[in-house]
Design an enzyme around this catalytic site. Sequence first.
Site, mmCIF file in Angstrom:
data_model
loop_
_atom_site.group_PDB
_atom_site.id
_atom_site.type_symbol
_atom_site.label_atom_id
_atom_site.label_comp_id
_atom_site.label_asym_id
_atom_site.label_seq_id
_atom_site.Cartn_x
_atom_site.Cartn_y
_atom_site.Cartn_z
ATOM 1 N N LYS A 116 0.821 -1.209 0.000
ATOM 2 C CA LYS A 116 0.000 0.000 0.000
ATOM 3 C C LYS A 116 0.860 1.267 0.000
ATOM 4 O O LYS A 116 0.493 2.265 -0.630
ATOM 5 C CB LYS A 116 -0.915 0.008 1.227
ATOM 6 N N ARG A 292 -7.071 -7.895 -9.221
ATOM 7 C CA ARG A 292 -7.740 -9.182 -9.465
ATOM 8 C C ARG A 292 -9.225 -8.909 -9.655
ATOM 9 O O ARG A 292 -9.680 -7.767 -9.532
ATOM 10 C CB ARG A 292 -7.557 -10.090 -8.245
HETATM 11 P P1 ADP Z 1 -12.956 -7.977 -2.201
HETATM 12 O O1 ADP Z 1 -11.921 -6.938 -1.850
HETATM 13 O O2 ADP Z 1 -12.769 -8.658 -3.507
HETATM 14 O O3 ADP Z 1 -14.328 -7.583 -1.934
HETATM 15 P P2 ADP Z 1 -12.403 -9.105 0.283
HETATM 16 O O4 ADP Z 1 -11.305 -8.126 0.503
HETATM 17 O O5 ADP Z 1 -13.587 -9.102 1.150
HETATM 18 O O6 ADP Z 1 -12.796 -9.117 -1.254
HETATM 19 O O7 ADP Z 1 -11.865 -10.554 0.304
HETATM 20 C C1 ADP Z 1 -10.942 -10.934 -0.631
HETATM 21 C C2 ADP Z 1 -9.761 -11.396 0.151
HETATM 22 O O8 ADP Z 1 -10.214 -12.270 1.180
HETATM 23 C C3 ADP Z 1 -8.863 -12.176 -0.729
HETATM 24 O O9 ADP Z 1 -7.824 -11.378 -1.218
HETATM 25 C C4 ADP Z 1 -8.415 -13.244 0.228
HETATM 26 O O10 ADP Z 1 -7.344 -12.794 0.998
HETATM 27 C C5 ADP Z 1 -9.569 -13.488 1.136
HETATM 28 N N1 ADP Z 1 -10.526 -14.513 0.641
HETATM 29 C C6 ADP Z 1 -11.842 -14.314 0.455
HETATM 30 N N2 ADP Z 1 -12.426 -15.427 0.043
HETATM 31 C C7 ADP Z 1 -11.483 -16.363 -0.054
HETATM 32 C C8 ADP Z 1 -11.465 -17.740 -0.442
HETATM 33 N N3 ADP Z 1 -12.553 -18.392 -0.852
HETATM 34 N N4 ADP Z 1 -10.319 -18.382 -0.380
HETATM 35 C C9 ADP Z 1 -9.218 -17.765 0.017
HETATM 36 N N5 ADP Z 1 -9.161 -16.486 0.379
HETATM 37 C C10 ADP Z 1 -10.277 -15.780 0.354
HETATM 38 P P1 ADP Z 2 -7.703 -4.055 2.935
HETATM 39 O O1 ADP Z 2 -6.455 -4.305 2.150
HETATM 40 O O2 ADP Z 2 -7.730 -4.825 4.194
HETATM 41 O O3 ADP Z 2 -8.924 -4.155 2.089
HETATM 42 P P2 ADP Z 2 -8.102 -1.156 2.824
HETATM 43 O O4 ADP Z 2 -7.002 -0.164 2.833
HETATM 44 O O5 ADP Z 2 -8.781 -1.409 1.533
HETATM 45 O O6 ADP Z 2 -7.554 -2.523 3.421
HETATM 46 O O7 ADP Z 2 -9.179 -0.710 3.908
HETATM 47 C C1 ADP Z 2 -10.216 -1.557 4.292
HETATM 48 C C2 ADP Z 2 -11.333 -0.770 4.966
HETATM 49 O O8 ADP Z 2 -10.861 -0.021 6.085
HETATM 50 C C3 ADP Z 2 -11.996 0.265 4.087
HETATM 51 O O9 ADP Z 2 -12.979 -0.283 3.265
HETATM 52 C C4 ADP Z 2 -12.555 1.230 5.112
HETATM 53 O O10 ADP Z 2 -13.741 0.723 5.678
HETATM 54 C C5 ADP Z 2 -11.513 1.221 6.198
HETATM 55 N N1 ADP Z 2 -10.539 2.328 6.010
HETATM 56 C C6 ADP Z 2 -9.403 2.258 5.303
HETATM 57 N N2 ADP Z 2 -8.746 3.433 5.321
HETATM 58 C C7 ADP Z 2 -9.474 4.272 6.074
HETATM 59 C C8 ADP Z 2 -9.312 5.643 6.503
HETATM 60 N N3 ADP Z 2 -8.261 6.353 6.160
HETATM 61 N N4 ADP Z 2 -10.272 6.179 7.285
HETATM 62 C C9 ADP Z 2 -11.344 5.448 7.662
HETATM 63 N N5 ADP Z 2 -11.543 4.167 7.308
HETATM 64 C C10 ADP Z 2 -10.621 3.571 6.525
HETATM 65 MG MG MG Z 3 -9.400 -3.073 0.472
#
Ligand code: ADP
Ligand code: ADP
Ligand code: MG
Length: 666
Positions: A116, A292
């Site tokens: 990130k 992805r």
């Molecule tokens: P997205 O960002 O596509 O909405 P999420 O962040 O909720 O999805 O979940 C996707 C992540 O969660 C994947 O990158 C993986 O790390 C994990 N994950 C979710 N479902 C699976 C699965 N069926 N098998 C393995 N890992 C999974």
């Molecule tokens: P991941 O890789 O686990 O998906 P993200 O950076 O996409 O991590 O953040 C996941 C979630 O965390 C976001 O969908 C949001 O709900 C919360 N989040 C992330 N960054 C912030 C922020 N700067 N302020 C408030 N909420 C945040």
């Molecule tokens: Mg995310």
Amino acid sequence: MFKKILIANRGEIACRVIKTARSLGIATVAVHSEADANARHVRMADEAVLIGPAAARQSYLVGERIIEAARATGAQAIHPGYGFLSENEAFAEACARAGLVFIGPPASAIRAMGLKSAAKALMEEAGVPLTPGYHGANQDADFLAGQADVIGYPVLIKASAGGGGKGMRRVDAPADFRAALESCKREARNAFGDDDVLLEKYILEPRHIEIQVFGDTHGNCVYLFERDCSVQRRHQKVIEEAPAPGMTPERRASMGRAAVEAARAVGYVGAGTVEFIATQEGGFYFMEMNTRLQVEHPVTEMITGLDLVEWQLRVASGEPLPLRQEQLDINGHAMEARIYAEDPDRGFLPSTGRLVHLSPPTESDHVRVDTGVEQGDEITPYYDPMIAKLIVWGTDRHQALARMRQALAQYRVVGVSSNVDFLARLVAVPSFANARLDTGLIEREHDRLFPPPGEVPTDVWLLATLGELLREARRAEQQAAQSPDPDSPWRAVDGWRLNGRSGRQLVLRLGEQAQTVDIQFEAGAHRLSVGPVQVLARGTLGLDSELLAQLGERRLRAAVVASGERRHVFFAGRSWPLVLVDTLHVGGAGDDHDGGMRAPMPGKVIALSVAPGATVEKGDPLLVLEAMKMEHTISAPRKGVVKGFHFAPGDQVSDGAELVDFEGGA
Ligand code: ADP
Ligand code: ADP
Ligand code: MG
């Protein structure tokens, strides 16, 4: 176009990719672990290859085994799905070395977006708006604490290598910063093997709005509009929808352009998602890019009428994008709910077991169910406990929401706990219905989402009883059909007549509520009594557990599913996992001493059926005792008053212990 592809994944996404490949005339190869030998994706694919034991580290995450399987079966390309190896640059490179097409972006784009902090630095250069914060290399605790002061509290500490909502800490005050930093780094080290963090301003009441992008190898890149994924639990998406409520065409265009900039900056090819955190005022900041296909991609498919996996396959085989930006359009509104095997009442603890009964809503043009399991399949502890994704479409949000409610009301899961009832409550809370979305919605609506159990409606006791009677009748008929003896007692279809009784009782329980239902047989029907309510009941019970009930003048549609001692009643969009209690009327009929007030064996008090002080009739249930894995009802030996109980639910009682302070009437 490819002739044969391998899917390096499992569950719903593997099934979903197979479906599209098949529609394009492409042969499919599934890979599977030992635990998945008979999984749905294996059953669906043209060929399947075992790649290792249950643990993902020894199967779905072993790139070499998967590449070997592709070579052995003559697959030309590998679709990684999401999770597992989908964002693993080494795997993408290994595919290329083996002469296989990785259906995804170039390894360089995965690398550029993998961390990130590095991604943010790159986006900064590309002029994409960023959340204010620090994403540099200095990881010194004092330095970071100083940066947090500059950013201003609350701040969010994020693992740079993080994902899936892990490795994040919100910090509200400087005094808490160091402890949070340490625990965040510890979690990141364990989960991702990398403890670098970045700091961000914590955006208050934020929305998660992401843009679907698509690039090809001919230099084209488009955006397929946005998805709102603000409804989250612990930073994980629960419900997603498209388009985002309240989005203006101007804001959509500027977010779309920023997302395409982000993709172009890393030479993106294929399907990707640029996630933004958006303020209620309309500002938006880049969070990360997922390189992805996203779990929630179906909502985009529903509003664009496109098949994103088809686009992935076309792009990966070298074709240009099928459409240009100006040919893309939004039609209607779509929502997705993630159906999980988990127990919302126990902190959403994942639930494993066999799907004894699984009946999703009927699919149509506007209801879609993406799943990797069918009735009889197992939710194992090895993988994500997702049962399915339920996706609905409507001409507008209002209609989509109505369809979502209806579809959730039809969804029946027995054998594992599920979040279906929780989701039904969630889509019904006014703030969701009125699209007042932000990532704190679930926490804020806690009281509505977790209401106290409440009383079981009388209809539910009646439906469970009728269902049970019809089930007994069916079993008796089946046994009669199998019995060669024409005089077999099993030929008496109304089973209880076996006991030479014209009436009987059934005791059902839910938590601490127990209910005795009196049953009288009357010319082709049953007269059921629950307390003061009496109805003549008849109906039919389908093999799918569907119950069409006639209760007095009313016709009700429900389902009653038997699983062990449980009788799951699905009615009016909710479910009640009742327990059918094996009645043991200690001290039988006509027995006038207080013998029934003593525990017949050592056991545990499960429920008190009446309140202290209650006047009861002979035979009324007083309390439920669990002993030897069975439940026993202790009933009143005669009319009288329950002055008190000597034990509370949960208490252990010894054999012969006096249970109730009972004063018999005259
Ligand atoms: P997205 O960002 O596509 O909405 P999420 O962040 O909720 O999805 O979940 C996707 C992540 O969660 C994947 O990158 C993986 O790390 C994990 N994950 C979710 N479902 C699976 C699965 N069926 N098998 C393995 N890992 C999974
Ligand atoms: P991941 O890789 O686990 O998906 P993200 O950076 O996409 O991590 O953040 C996941 C979630 O965390 C976001 O969908 C949001 O709900 C919360 N989040 C992330 N960054 C912030 C922020 N700067 N302020 C408030 N909420 C945040
Ligand atoms: Mg995310």
